[in-house]
Every structure is written in C-alpha cells, then in structure tokens.
Design a protein around this motif. Sequence first.
Motif, PDB file in Angstrom:
ATOM      1  N   VAL A  50      80.527  79.934  73.410  1.00 44.65           N
ATOM      2  CA  VAL A  50      81.367  79.628  74.613  1.00 44.65           C
ATOM      3  C   VAL A  50      81.177  80.750  75.583  1.00 44.65           C
ATOM      4  N   GLU A  51      80.689  80.397  76.709  1.00 45.80           N
ATOM      5  CA  GLU A  51      80.922  81.381  77.719  1.00 45.80           C
ATOM      6  C   GLU A  51      81.965  81.897  78.285  1.00 45.80           C
ATOM      7  N   ALA A  52      81.975  83.307  78.492  1.00 50.52           N
ATOM      8  CA  ALA A  52      83.488  83.704  79.126  1.00 50.52           C
ATOM      9  C   ALA A  52      83.739  83.073  80.437  1.00 50.52           C
ATOM     10  N   ALA A  53      82.919  82.648  81.551  1.00 61.54           N
ATOM     11  CA  ALA A  53      83.089  81.949  82.479  1.00 61.54           C
ATOM     12  C   ALA A  53      83.455  80.450  82.343  1.00 61.54           C
ATOM     13  N   SER A  74      87.139  75.349  81.283  1.00 62.95           N
ATOM     14  CA  SER A  74      86.542  74.462  82.207  1.00 62.95           C
ATOM     15  C   SER A  74      86.224  73.091  81.578  1.00 62.95           C
ATOM     16  N   ALA A  75      85.831  71.805  82.295  1.00 64.96           N
ATOM     17  CA  ALA A  75      85.573  70.731  81.579  1.00 64.96           C
ATOM     18  C   ALA A  75      84.230  70.737  80.822  1.00 64.96           C
ATOM     19  N   ALA A  76      83.456  71.543  81.173  1.00 66.80           N
ATOM     20  CA  ALA A  76      82.164  71.874  80.120  1.00 66.80           C
ATOM     21  C   ALA A  76      82.577  72.644  78.957  1.00 66.80           C
ATOM     22  N   ALA A  78      85.689  72.837  77.649  1.00 60.01           N
ATOM     23  CA  ALA A  78      86.303  71.890  76.740  1.00 60.01           C
ATOM     24  C   ALA A  78      85.561  71.069  75.785  1.00 60.01           C
ATOM     25  N   ARG A  79      84.386  70.521  76.529  1.00 57.61           N
ATOM     26  CA  ARG A  79      83.434  69.708  75.854  1.00 57.61           C
ATOM     27  C   ARG A  79      82.948  70.449  74.799  1.00 57.61           C
ATOM     28  N   GLU A  80      82.441  71.535  75.026  1.00 55.19           N
ATOM     29  CA  GLU A  80      81.784  72.488  73.949  1.00 55.19           C
ATOM     30  C   GLU A  80      82.693  72.830  72.759  1.00 55.19           C
ATOM     31  N   VAL A  81      84.030  73.211  73.030  1.00 54.83           N
ATOM     32  CA  VAL A  81      84.871  73.601  72.143  1.00 54.83           C
ATOM     33  C   VAL A  81      85.288  72.271  71.358  1.00 54.83           C
TER      34      VAL A  81
END
Length: 96
Positions: A50-53, A74-76, A78-81
């Motif tokens: 998961v990127e810090a950004a 971010s939405a992206a 949240a989807r990754e997590v």
Amino acid sequence: MCGLGDDGFDGEAADLDAGIWVRGVDYVSGWRDAREATAELDDALRLVGVEAAEMRMRAASGADGSGVVRLELSAAGAREVAMLARVAAARLGRAS
C-alpha cells in the motif's frame, strides 16, 4: 496525504478547546500507545504494497484516554486494503 508521524496539528497550533479535557485522564499514554500502533500498521501496510500516498494515519486519544488510530484511505487505497484483507481471510480460512 500525510503518513506516519503526523501529529494531527496540520501545521497549525493545537486547538485545545476543540474537545473536553477531563482532569485525571491520562491522554498522553493513550496517544503514545496509538502512536506505536500507527507505526505497526504503517509498516504492515507498506510491506504488502500500500503506497504512502494512498493513506493518512494519525495517533490520537479517545475521550476516555484510550489510544485511537485514525486511518484515511483514498478510494484506490481502500480497495487495495479490502482486497488484501480478503486474501488474508481466505488464507486463514475465515472467508465466507
């Protein structure tokens, strides 16, 4: 987005009147515990990519003095997590 070490002041002075402070409640210990938990979570999320950004975390204290970790994604992110949690649940046999 800010990452680990964000003290929650957003570059301005703390607004000490923003909440109710109760005499005798040890808010600092809770905050320290939350800061350690924030570092652990930050390390774990970075290990899985998961990127810090994509995230912002900060340590805080609850009204009772307990540690609280505030996590914004971010939405992206949240989807990754969410995907990573599903993978972990499947590996642990907890997927439904």
